[in-house]
Write a protein that holds these residues in place. Structure first.
Motif, short mmCIF file in Angstrom:
data_model
loop_
_atom_site.label_atom_id
_atom_site.label_comp_id
_atom_site.label_asym_id
_atom_site.label_seq_id
_atom_site.Cartn_x
_atom_site.Cartn_y
_atom_site.Cartn_z
N PHE A 1 5.83 9.71 8.96
CA PHE A 1 6.51 10.74 8.15
C PHE A 1 5.62 11.93 7.84
N SER B 1 8.53 6.79 12.82
CA SER B 1 7.31 5.98 12.97
C SER B 1 6.18 6.60 12.17
N GLY C 1 10.17 3.70 7.05
CA GLY C 1 8.96 3.97 7.82
C GLY C 1 8.34 2.71 8.37
N LYS D 1 0.84 -1.21 0.00
CA LYS D 1 0.00 0.00 0.00
C LYS D 1 0.87 1.26 0.00
N MET D 2 1.88 1.29 0.86
CA MET D 2 2.75 2.47 0.91
C MET D 2 3.69 2.52 -0.28
N THR E 1 7.27 -0.14 10.68
CA THR E 1 7.12 -0.19 12.14
C THR E 1 7.23 -1.65 12.61
N ASP F 1 10.07 -6.58 -3.48
CA ASP F 1 9.05 -7.15 -2.59
C ASP F 1 9.53 -8.53 -2.12
N LYS G 1 -3.22 -4.25 9.30
CA LYS G 1 -1.98 -3.87 9.99
C LYS G 1 -1.41 -5.05 10.78
N1 LIG Z 1 6.26 5.69 9.05
C1 LIG Z 1 5.14 5.99 8.40
O1 LIG Z 1 4.85 7.16 8.10
C2 LIG Z 1 4.25 4.88 7.97
C3 LIG Z 1 4.59 3.59 8.24
N2 LIG Z 1 3.88 2.55 7.76
C4 LIG Z 1 4.44 1.23 7.98
O2 LIG Z 1 5.01 0.79 6.76
C5 LIG Z 1 4.95 -0.62 6.65
C6 LIG Z 1 4.28 -1.03 5.35
O3 LIG Z 1 2.94 -0.57 5.35
P1 LIG Z 1 1.95 -0.95 4.14
O4 LIG Z 1 2.54 -0.54 2.84
O5 LIG Z 1 0.63 -0.43 4.55
O6 LIG Z 1 1.94 -2.53 4.24
P2 LIG Z 1 1.67 -3.59 3.06
O7 LIG Z 1 1.44 -4.89 3.73
O8 LIG Z 1 0.64 -3.07 2.14
O9 LIG Z 1 3.07 -3.62 2.27
C7 LIG Z 1 4.23 -4.24 2.76
C8 LIG Z 1 4.90 -4.93 1.59
O10 LIG Z 1 6.17 -5.41 2.01
C9 LIG Z 1 6.38 -6.62 1.29
N3 LIG Z 1 7.47 -7.43 1.80
C10 LIG Z 1 7.44 -8.56 2.54
N4 LIG Z 1 8.68 -9.04 2.73
C11 LIG Z 1 9.52 -8.20 2.06
C12 LIG Z 1 10.92 -8.16 1.87
N5 LIG Z 1 11.74 -9.10 2.40
N6 LIG Z 1 11.45 -7.13 1.17
C13 LIG Z 1 10.65 -6.18 0.64
N7 LIG Z 1 9.31 -6.18 0.78
C14 LIG Z 1 8.75 -7.17 1.48
C15 LIG Z 1 5.01 -7.31 1.34
O11 LIG Z 1 4.91 -8.35 0.38
C16 LIG Z 1 4.10 -6.12 1.05
O12 LIG Z 1 3.89 -5.95 -0.34
C17 LIG Z 1 4.21 -1.08 7.93
O13 LIG Z 1 5.17 -1.44 8.90
C18 LIG Z 1 3.46 0.16 8.39
O14 LIG Z 1 3.22 0.19 9.76
C19 LIG Z 1 2.76 2.74 7.02
C20 LIG Z 1 2.33 4.00 6.74
C21 LIG Z 1 3.03 5.17 7.20
#
Ligand SMILES: NC(=O)C1=CN([C@@H]2O[C@H](COP(=O)(O)OP(=O)(O)OC[C@H]3O[C@@H](n4cnc5c(N)ncnc54)[C@H](O)[C@@H]3O)[C@@H](O)[C@H]2O)C=CC1
Ligand SMILES: O=C(O)C1=N[C@H](C(=O)O)C[C@H](O)C1
Length: 234
Positions: A99, A97, A71, A10-11, A73, A31, A135
């Motif tokens: 951005f 945590s 980013g 998603k991000m 978490t 990914d 999440k």
């Molecule tokens: N710091 C911030 O501002 C924000 C932080 N987050 C965090 O970012 C992270 C991702 O969030 P989303 O995109 O919503 O989750 P998501 O589940 O939609 O995307 C995560 C992606 O990482 C992939 N992935 C799994 N293993 C991997 C690997 N070894 N190498 C690379 N990619 C791999 C997954 O297949 C998935 O496509 C979460 O930890 C969330 O809490 C989310 C939004 C804002």
């Protein structure tokens, strides 16, 4: 700027859009099924992956001389180890945590309110975070940062998820539909309540902040925070 995206969920997709809107090129979308990674073409890596994947992604970038904005978490038990590797490799790193500009202002407001409330024992503090049902981690990284801000000025020494441990600052974590992220800090007494709240309307703010951080870190060496990027006062 050539960006390598670690995590194309998603991000990752939102980062691709905002990055391209700002004139950058996405040179890699890594990914969980990616077999080979070409670090040479990346000016910067942006990691929004999973709690289990983040540490490896980040430290491999340091070893390949690629600055990192992360980013993700839920991986912070390994944060100090990541900093050691960053410093040993003379790398560059920003973790946040959250951005978004709004949440980083909210972090400052939270600290100021916590200072004003210190010593007012009639108020009981608590936090609440609400996120989408996909999440993986709880409580959210943002809620943990907020709790740390409260605890700087509070007799309690630690936080606890859903108030499970008595004597600790409770963080209540709720999962509901597709909620992008809502965080509240509450102080309640017999007479009244004070609540401050941040409501994200989507993921754009998170992604924009991460791209701005990536633009900022180019050419730098060391460990930084969003306070450095946004030039927020202490
Ligand atoms: N710091 C911030 O501002 C924000 C932080 N987050 C965090 O970012 C992270 C991702 O969030 P989303 O995109 O919503 O989750 P998501 O589940 O939609 O995307 C995560 C992606 O990482 C992939 N992935 C799994 N293993 C991997 C690997 N070894 N190498 C690379 N990619 C791999 C997954 O297949 C998935 O496509 C979460 O930890 C969330 O809490 C989310 C939004 C804002
Ligand atoms: O998983 C999410 O979606 C979000 N995660 C971050 C967190 O754990 O604080 C930031 C934001 O709230 C969205």
């Amino acid at each position: 700027m050539n960006i390598g995206l670690f995590g194309y969920g998603k991000m990752g997709r939102m980062l691709e859009k905002i990055g391209q809107d700002r004139g950058h090129t996405i040179v890699a979308k890594i990914d969980d099924d990616t077999e080979a990674i070409d670090y040479d073409g990346m000016d910067v890596a942006i990691d929004f992956s999973t709690p289990n994947a983040a540490f490896n992604n980040i430290t491999h970038c340091f070893k390949n001389r690629v600055p990192v904005v992360s980013g993700t978490t839920g991986w912070l038990r390994d944060y100090e180890k990541a900093l050691q590797i960053c410093n040993a490799e003379k790398g560059a790193f920003i973790y946040a945590s959250n951005f978004s500009l709004g949440v980083n202002i909210f972090f400052e407001l939270n600290r100021q309110l916590a200072q004003m409330m210190s010593g007012l024992e009639q108020y009981t503090a608590s936090l609440e975070e609400i996120h989408h049902i996909h999440k993986l981690d709880a409580p959210s990284g943002t809620a943990i940062t907020l709790a740390e801000g409260v605890l700087e000025h509070h007799p309690k020494k630690d936080w606890s998820l859903d108030g499970k441990e008595k004597g600790k600052l409770p963080i209540y974590a709720k999962r509901d539909g597709e909620v992008p992220g809502t965080h509240s800090v509450n102080y309640t007494s017999k007479e009244d309540s004070i609540t401050i709240q941040h409501v994200a309307h989507g993921r754009e703010g998170f992604a924009l902040g991460a791209i701005v951080a990536a633009e900022w870190i180019l050419g730098k060496q060391g460990v930084f925070s969003m306070k450095d990027v946004l030039n927020l006062s202490n």
